[in-house]
Design an enzyme around this catalytic site. Structure first.
Site, PDB file in Angstrom:
ATOM      1  N   ASP A   1       0.903  -1.674   0.028  1.00 35.31           N
ATOM      2  CA  ASP A   1      -0.290  -0.199   0.351  1.00 35.31           C
ATOM      3  C   ASP A   1       0.929   1.326  -0.485  1.00 35.31           C
ATOM      4  OD1 ASP A   1      -2.045   1.458  -0.208  1.00 35.31           O
ATOM      5  OD2 ASP A   1      -3.674   0.227   1.252  1.00 35.31           O
TER       6      ASP A   1
ATOM      7  N   ASP B   1     -10.629   2.834  -3.477  1.00 31.75           N
ATOM      8  CA  ASP B   1     -11.555   1.647  -2.528  1.00 31.75           C
ATOM      9  C   ASP B   1     -12.319   2.186  -2.880  1.00 31.75           C
ATOM     10  OD1 ASP B   1      -8.701   2.058  -0.951  1.00 31.75           O
ATOM     11  OD2 ASP B   1      -9.499   2.270   0.316  1.00 31.75           O
TER      12      ASP B   1
HETATM   13  C1  GLA Z   1      -6.060   1.417   1.382  1.00 33.66           C
HETATM   14  C2  GLA Z   1      -6.046   0.338   0.937  1.00 33.66           C
HETATM   15  C3  GLA Z   1      -7.302  -0.743   0.713  1.00 33.66           C
HETATM   16  C4  GLA Z   1      -7.284  -1.025   3.005  1.00 33.66           C
HETATM   17  C5  GLA Z   1      -6.355  -0.405   3.042  1.00 33.66           C
HETATM   18  C6  GLA Z   1      -5.919  -0.779   4.682  1.00 33.66           C
HETATM   19  O1  GLA Z   1      -6.829   2.572   1.569  1.00 33.66           O
HETATM   20  O2  GLA Z   1      -6.357   1.064  -0.803  1.00 33.66           O
HETATM   21  O3  GLA Z   1      -7.798  -1.861   0.009  1.00 33.66           O
HETATM   22  O4  GLA Z   1      -5.473  -1.979   2.071  1.00 33.66           O
HETATM   23  O5  GLA Z   1      -6.211   0.919   3.082  1.00 33.66           O
HETATM   24  O6  GLA Z   1      -6.191  -0.108   5.964  1.00 33.66           O
END
Ligand code: GLA
Length: 415
Positions: free
Chosen positions: A156, A217
């Site tokens: 990430d 997301d």
């Molecule tokens: C980000 C990612 C998500 C998830 C969260 C976890 O927002 O895009 O897919 O992994 O972090 O904190």
């Protein structure tokens, strides 16, 4: 001199390319995040907190309920598993929630024919505030994951700068290569740079990552599915050509089995993600999923289309004034998949069209199989008019194949 520069360039390129040979077709599996988030309260919610119990119970379901055998093999941990770093600076899992450690979980997954994925963040902290992997920890963490026998890493990008990410993602690809263990690499990098060139270099991503998150997301709602779909369609001229065997655009997890989608919408997400050659990561409770949602996720023809060896991402080819859209994905051996998608909010819509109107130009005959009902539609020529009935926020999906003239051996005279 020229030769020497050439050699040098070849060497640099070699270092940068992730050579793991993995994910020649879109990966399939299960990822904890969308459904289970950062629930760490195992006292209050022992069955659903991020813990080894959750992953072992999902592993059992994946092995016993047909998922693994259909190709859903990645069992992936997301954020919130970390407990800190030990005296040598190595990442360690939370000792209460993962008392046997990650290597134990990897072995458990492997014993069931599954693969284990893990999560890290190219920055000081993960998105939820757990220990991240800053630049000076990249090599050590890659080594730790390999020692734990992990099969995939999602990296990430929270709490990092553009400059750090530009160094960190290629550095992690090289560090994963250097471990000698094939570890699939999922990069959230482009999502942190707006997902588009010139800030995002898709050529480089395809060299160093097996898949990448391009955009926001997904959350448990139909609106989110549409927002993501619209973005992928808007930029399909950029995104479609960069996907292929070993390197995929990732519009994020499947919501099927959760709370936000109707039956039609669940089918629509499955069909649209499949036609976009997206990774198929479920994020739902496999212990309680309904037979209806299981049928959507376990449709064998759908999975055959998803896993087509050519690995070509589909495109939206048409948008109709009646709020019908048609998506097409070319598949191997002259076959193809069509998704007729309705954005309507009124009632089932009778959509009249022909293959010629959908840019089919062969003079042959096709047969189609409706991916959800299994019905066969035969005798389709380019000019044949046909009607599909599409429910509001639903899809009709076809698998189309040309009917070849049978190549019969010449008959020999019996006399
Ligand atoms: C980000 C990612 C998500 C998830 C969260 C976890 O927002 O895009 O897919 O992994 O972090 O904190």
């Amino acid at each position: 001199m020229l030769l020497r520069t050439g050699l040098l360039l070849a060497l640099v390129a070699q270092v940068l390319v992730l050579e793991n040979g993995l994910m020649r077709t879109p990966p399939m599996g299960w990822l904890a995040w969308e459904r289970f988030r950062c629930n760490t309260d195992c006292d209050e919610d022992p069955k659903n907190c991020i813990s080894e119990r959750l992953f072992m119970e999902m592993a059992d379901r994946m092995a016993q309920d047909g998922w693994r055998d259909l190709g859903y093999v990645y069992l992936n941990i997301d954020d919130c598993w970390m407990g800190g770093r030990d005296a040598q600076g190595r990442l360690v899992p939370d000792p209460e929630r993962f008392p046997h450690g990650i290597a134990f979980l990897a072995d458990y997954a492997h014993s069931l024919g599954l693969k284990l994925g893990i999560y890290a963040d190219m920055g000081n902290l993960t998105c939820m505030g757990y220990p991240g992997t800053p630049l000076d920890k990249v090599e050590q963490d890659a080594q730790t994951f390999a020692e734990w026998r992990v099969d995939m890493l999602k990296l990430d990008g929270c709490f990092s700068t553009s400059k750090e990410r530009a160094q960190g993602y290629p550095k992690m690809a090289a560090a994963l290569n250097a471990t000698g263990r094939p570890i699939a690499f999922s990069c959230s990098w482009p999502a942190y740079e707006g997902g588009l060139p010139p800030l995002v270099d898709y050529k480089l991503l395809a060299d160093i990552c097996n898949l990448w998150r391009n955009y926001d997301d997904i959350q448990d709602s139909w609106t989110d599915v549409l927002t993501i779909l619209d973005w992928f369609v808007k930029y399909q001229d950029i995104l479609q050509p960069v996907a292929g065997p070993g390197h995929w655009n990732d519009p994020d997890m499947l919501l099927i089995g959760n709370f936000g989608l109707s039956f039609e919408q669940a089918r629509a997400q499955m069909a649209l993600w499949t036609v976009l050659a997206a990774p198929l990561f479920m994020s739902t409770d496999l212990r309680t999923i309904s037979p209806q949602n299981m049928d959507i996720l376990q449709n064998p023809l759908m999975i055959k289309i998803s896993q087509d060896p050519l690995g070509i991402q589909g495109r939206r080819i048409l948008r109709d004034k009646d709020h019908i859209e048609v998506f097409k994905r070319p598949l191997s051996e002259g076959t193809s998949a069509l998704v007729f998608f309705s954005r309507r909010k009124d009632m089932p819509f009778h959509y009249h069209t022909s293959l010629a109107q959908l840019n089919y130009t062969s003079s042959g005959t096709y047969e189609a199989q409706n991916v959800f009902s299994g019905d066969i539609i035969s005798g389709l020529r380019d000019e044949t008019n046909f009607t599909v009935i599409i429910n509001p926020s639903g899809v009709v999906m076809w698998y189309l194949y040309p009917i070849k003239k049978l190549d019969l051996p010449e008959r020999r005279s019996q006399e």
